[in-house]
Design a protein around this motif. Structure first.
Motif, PDB file in Angstrom:
ATOM      1  N   VAL A  17     -31.730 -17.063 -21.047  1.00  0.00           N
ATOM      2  CA  VAL A  17     -32.711 -16.885 -19.991  1.00  0.00           C
ATOM      3  C   VAL A  17     -32.704 -18.119 -19.109  1.00  0.00           C
ATOM      4  O   VAL A  17     -32.654 -19.237 -19.600  1.00  0.00           O
ATOM      5  N   LYS A  18     -32.750 -17.906 -17.804  1.00  0.00           N
ATOM      6  CA  LYS A  18     -32.728 -19.048 -16.901  1.00  0.00           C
ATOM      7  C   LYS A  18     -34.129 -19.643 -16.766  1.00  0.00           C
ATOM      8  O   LYS A  18     -34.856 -19.354 -15.833  1.00  0.00           O
ATOM      9  N   ILE A  19     -34.489 -20.475 -17.723  1.00  0.00           N
ATOM     10  CA  ILE A  19     -35.792 -21.128 -17.657  1.00  0.00           C
ATOM     11  C   ILE A  19     -35.647 -22.347 -16.750  1.00  0.00           C
ATOM     12  O   ILE A  19     -34.851 -23.234 -17.035  1.00  0.00           O
ATOM     13  N   PRO A  20     -36.373 -22.392 -15.629  1.00  0.00           N
ATOM     14  CA  PRO A  20     -36.173 -23.492 -14.694  1.00  0.00           C
ATOM     15  C   PRO A  20     -36.524 -24.845 -15.316  1.00  0.00           C
ATOM     16  O   PRO A  20     -37.484 -24.971 -16.075  1.00  0.00           O
ATOM     17  N   ILE A  21     -35.714 -25.814 -14.973  1.00  0.00           N
ATOM     18  CA  ILE A  21     -35.867 -27.162 -15.514  1.00  0.00           C
ATOM     19  C   ILE A  21     -37.121 -27.844 -14.955  1.00  0.00           C
ATOM     20  O   ILE A  21     -37.512 -27.613 -13.815  1.00  0.00           O
ATOM     21  N   ASP A  22     -37.774 -28.670 -15.766  1.00  0.00           N
ATOM     22  CA  ASP A  22     -38.916 -29.479 -15.326  1.00  0.00           C
ATOM     23  C   ASP A  22     -40.067 -28.678 -14.734  1.00  0.00           C
ATOM     24  O   ASP A  22     -40.705 -29.099 -13.764  1.00  0.00           O
ATOM     25  N   THR A  23     -40.316 -27.498 -15.273  1.00  0.00           N
ATOM     26  CA  THR A  23     -41.508 -26.779 -14.850  1.00  0.00           C
ATOM     27  C   THR A  23     -42.378 -26.529 -16.067  1.00  0.00           C
ATOM     28  O   THR A  23     -41.885 -26.320 -17.163  1.00  0.00           O
ATOM     29  N   GLY A  24     -43.663 -26.583 -15.848  1.00  0.00           N
ATOM     30  CA  GLY A  24     -44.596 -26.252 -16.914  1.00  0.00           C
ATOM     31  C   GLY A  24     -45.112 -24.854 -16.644  1.00  0.00           C
ATOM     32  O   GLY A  24     -44.383 -24.003 -16.131  1.00  0.00           O
ATOM     33  N   ASP A  25     -46.387 -24.645 -16.934  1.00  0.00           N
ATOM     34  CA  ASP A  25     -46.927 -23.323 -16.679  1.00  0.00           C
ATOM     35  C   ASP A  25     -47.656 -23.239 -15.342  1.00  0.00           C
ATOM     36  O   ASP A  25     -48.190 -22.197 -14.997  1.00  0.00           O
ATOM     37  N   TYR A  26     -47.692 -24.345 -14.605  1.00  0.00           N
ATOM     38  CA  TYR A  26     -48.352 -24.314 -13.296  1.00  0.00           C
ATOM     39  C   TYR A  26     -47.538 -23.438 -12.368  1.00  0.00           C
ATOM     40  O   TYR A  26     -46.411 -23.781 -11.993  1.00  0.00           O
ATOM     41  N   ARG A  27     -48.078 -22.282 -12.010  1.00  0.00           N
ATOM     42  CA  ARG A  27     -47.333 -21.333 -11.192  1.00  0.00           C
ATOM     43  C   ARG A  27     -48.232 -20.230 -10.669  1.00  0.00           C
ATOM     44  O   ARG A  27     -49.358 -20.077 -11.120  1.00  0.00           O
ATOM     45  N   LEU A  28     -47.710 -19.509  -9.708  1.00  0.00           N
ATOM     46  CA  LEU A  28     -48.408 -18.325  -9.206  1.00  0.00           C
ATOM     47  C   LEU A  28     -47.566 -17.112  -9.583  1.00  0.00           C
ATOM     48  O   LEU A  28     -46.347 -17.118  -9.413  1.00  0.00           O
ATOM     49  N   ILE A  29     -48.207 -16.084 -10.125  1.00  0.00           N
ATOM     50  CA  ILE A  29     -47.468 -14.866 -10.460  1.00  0.00           C
ATOM     51  C   ILE A  29     -48.140 -13.650  -9.847  1.00  0.00           C
ATOM     52  O   ILE A  29     -49.363 -13.606  -9.674  1.00  0.00           O
ATOM     53  N   ASP A  30     -47.330 -12.689  -9.526  1.00  0.00           N
ATOM     54  CA  ASP A  30     -47.793 -11.454  -8.930  1.00  0.00           C
ATOM     55  C   ASP A  30     -48.432 -10.553  -9.991  1.00  0.00           C
ATOM     56  O   ASP A  30     -48.140 -10.680 -11.173  1.00  0.00           O
ATOM     57  N   ARG A  31     -49.296  -9.653  -9.555  1.00  0.00           N
ATOM     58  CA  ARG A  31     -49.936  -8.699 -10.480  1.00  0.00           C
ATOM     59  C   ARG A  31     -48.924  -7.969 -11.380  1.00  0.00           C
ATOM     60  O   ARG A  31     -49.177  -7.729 -12.546  1.00  0.00           O
ATOM     61  N   LYS A  32     -47.764  -7.608 -10.794  1.00  0.00           N
ATOM     62  CA  LYS A  32     -46.722  -6.909 -11.566  1.00  0.00           C
ATOM     63  C   LYS A  32     -46.360  -7.701 -12.807  1.00  0.00           C
ATOM     64  O   LYS A  32     -46.264  -7.187 -13.907  1.00  0.00           O
ATOM     65  N   ILE A  33     -46.113  -9.013 -12.593  1.00  0.00           N
ATOM     66  CA  ILE A  33     -45.732  -9.890 -13.701  1.00  0.00           C
ATOM     67  C   ILE A  33     -46.846  -9.922 -14.739  1.00  0.00           C
ATOM     68  O   ILE A  33     -46.599  -9.882 -15.951  1.00  0.00           O
ATOM     69  N   VAL A  34     -48.084  -9.977 -14.261  1.00  0.00           N
ATOM     70  CA  VAL A  34     -49.233 -10.000 -15.176  1.00  0.00           C
ATOM     71  C   VAL A  34     -49.244  -8.760 -16.061  1.00  0.00           C
ATOM     72  O   VAL A  34     -49.404  -8.851 -17.280  1.00  0.00           O
ATOM     73  N   GLU A  35     -49.024  -7.613 -15.450  1.00  0.00           N
ATOM     74  CA  GLU A  35     -49.062  -6.369 -16.228  1.00  0.00           C
ATOM     75  C   GLU A  35     -47.946  -6.343 -17.269  1.00  0.00           C
ATOM     76  O   GLU A  35     -48.147  -5.885 -18.387  1.00  0.00           O
ATOM     77  N   TYR A  36     -46.752  -6.852 -16.901  1.00  0.00           N
ATOM     78  CA  TYR A  36     -45.672  -6.896 -17.889  1.00  0.00           C
ATOM     79  C   TYR A  36     -45.976  -7.896 -19.000  1.00  0.00           C
ATOM     80  O   TYR A  36     -45.674  -7.657 -20.166  1.00  0.00           O
ATOM     81  N   LEU A  37     -46.574  -9.018 -18.633  1.00  0.00           N
ATOM     82  CA  LEU A  37     -46.939 -10.005 -19.664  1.00  0.00           C
ATOM     83  C   LEU A  37     -47.879  -9.375 -20.684  1.00  0.00           C
ATOM     84  O   LEU A  37     -47.757  -9.604 -21.886  1.00  0.00           O
ATOM     85  N   LYS A  38     -48.817  -8.569 -20.197  1.00  0.00           N
ATOM     86  CA  LYS A  38     -49.766  -7.928 -21.111  1.00  0.00           C
ATOM     87  C   LYS A  38     -49.057  -6.997 -22.076  1.00  0.00           C
ATOM     88  O   LYS A  38     -49.542  -6.738 -23.169  1.00  0.00           O
ATOM     89  N   LYS A  39     -47.904  -6.468 -21.641  1.00  0.00           N
ATOM     90  CA  LYS A  39     -47.182  -5.536 -22.509  1.00  0.00           C
ATOM     91  C   LYS A  39     -46.265  -6.265 -23.486  1.00  0.00           C
ATOM     92  O   LYS A  39     -45.599  -5.629 -24.286  1.00  0.00           O
TER      93      LYS A  39
END
Ligand code: UDP
Ligand code: MG
Length: 310
Positions: free
Chosen positions: A147-169
């Protein structure tokens, strides 16, 4: 609701007022409808009281109070579970993530990106140990995962509703959100920032938690440790086989007069060590399978001012 902000809180009473003020200012500037969802992850200071006070003062503020400390990733997960916004921002509560960056993130989101992560170009005031271990960790992750996990990033980010719904699943018990989000793909982009010093209090991520977090990330996104164990097994077997042949030849040719204590000790220890490591690595994966089979609730909410079914 345009924007939800999820904020995990663990012993951060001193930073909450400033954080609230700066977040509110950004939301007002963007001129969006918004909610601030604070998740109190079993703080032992007056964080909860502060959050309750803020929520009385301002109807944009909500809090979820855990029954105990469940950990940062779970706190973020709980917050995300309760968001309503079309866009969701995850931000630390210790002011190391500058809230003003949300403005840039939101503009990128409006351009059509589903994930806008904040990438630290620099870290101020953190120990060299933290910086070095983080650097090694992010670079190792890139090499051993698919998986291409970007370097030097934490969890500070903005995600779209779509991503939120998939995360819940995604039901996994050992959360590694930045990996899960990277795994999803979609249009992802970065905005750069300088990670500031912690203003108040102290880190809630001591070495033990950092190690657990790293292992969660590795075991969830890579089979490399298991493959390595197998390769080590093969190499050791080949060497053992050669030693056996050597010993047999020695025996039948009648040359093996000196009992080889040293070589026996060395090879026994070596093989024993390899075996223990291998069992340990397999155990890591099994313990995570076990957790998912038991399937306990991820978190327990003691009280909240959100309207929930929980
Ligand atoms: N945090 C949490 N639960 C924990 C540890 C930390 O909710 O068990 C929160 C903490 O309040 C902060 C964020 O997670 O908002 C990041 O933690 P911290 O700043 O301690 O980590 P560091 O920046 O040192 O890596
Ligand atoms: Mg921090």
């Amino acid at each position: 609701m345009d924007l939800s902000v999820v904020i995990p809180v663990y012993n951060e009473k001193d930073s909450l007022e400033e954080l609230y003020t700066r977040l509110s200012a950004v939301a007002k500037k963007l001129n969006v409808s918004y909610e601030l969802i604070f998740v109190n992850d079993g703080s032992r200071d007056a964080s909860l009281e502060k959050l309750m006070e803020l929520s009385k003062r301002d109807s944009h503020v909500f809090y979820i109070n855990f029954s105990r400390n469940f950990g940062h990733q779970i706190a973020v997960t709980a917050g995300i579970d309760h968001t309503q916004g079309k866009a969701v921002v995850i931000i630390d509560s210790d002011l190391q993530d500058p809230p003003e960056l949300i403005e840039q993130m939101y503009l990128k989101y409006k351009e059509g990106f589903e994930v806008v992560y904040a990438q630290r170009s620099k870290r101020i005031g953190e120990s060299w140990f933290k910086k070095i271990t983080a650097k090694i960790f992010y670079r190792t992750m890139v090499r051993i995962t698919n998986v291409k996990i970007p370097i030097d990033t934490g969890d500070y980010r903005l995600i779209d509703r779509k991503i939120v719904e998939y995360l819940k699943k995604m039901p996994e018990q050992n959360k590694f959100l930045r990996g899960q989000i990277a795994w999803m793909g979609y249009r992802q982009t970065a905005v750069e920032f300088v990670r500031e010093e912690r203003k108040y209090g102290e880190t809630g991520y001591p070495l033990s938690k950092m190690i657990r977090f790293a292992l969660d990330g590795i075991t969830a996104f890579s089979d490399k440790p298991l493959t390595l164990v197998m390769q080590a097994g093969i190499v050791v077997s080949i060497i053992s086989f050669l030693i056996i042949i050597y010993a047999l030849i020695g025996y039948y040719s009648g040359r093996s007069t000196t009992p080889g204590w040293a070589s026996i000790m060395v090879s026994t220890m070596f093989i024993g060590g390899i075996q223990l490591i291998s069992i340990g690595v397999i155990g890591l994966y099994i313990s995570r399978i076990n957790k998912n089979v038991i399937n306990r609730p991820l978190y327990l909410i003691q009280d909240t001012n959100l309207e929930t079914q929980n």
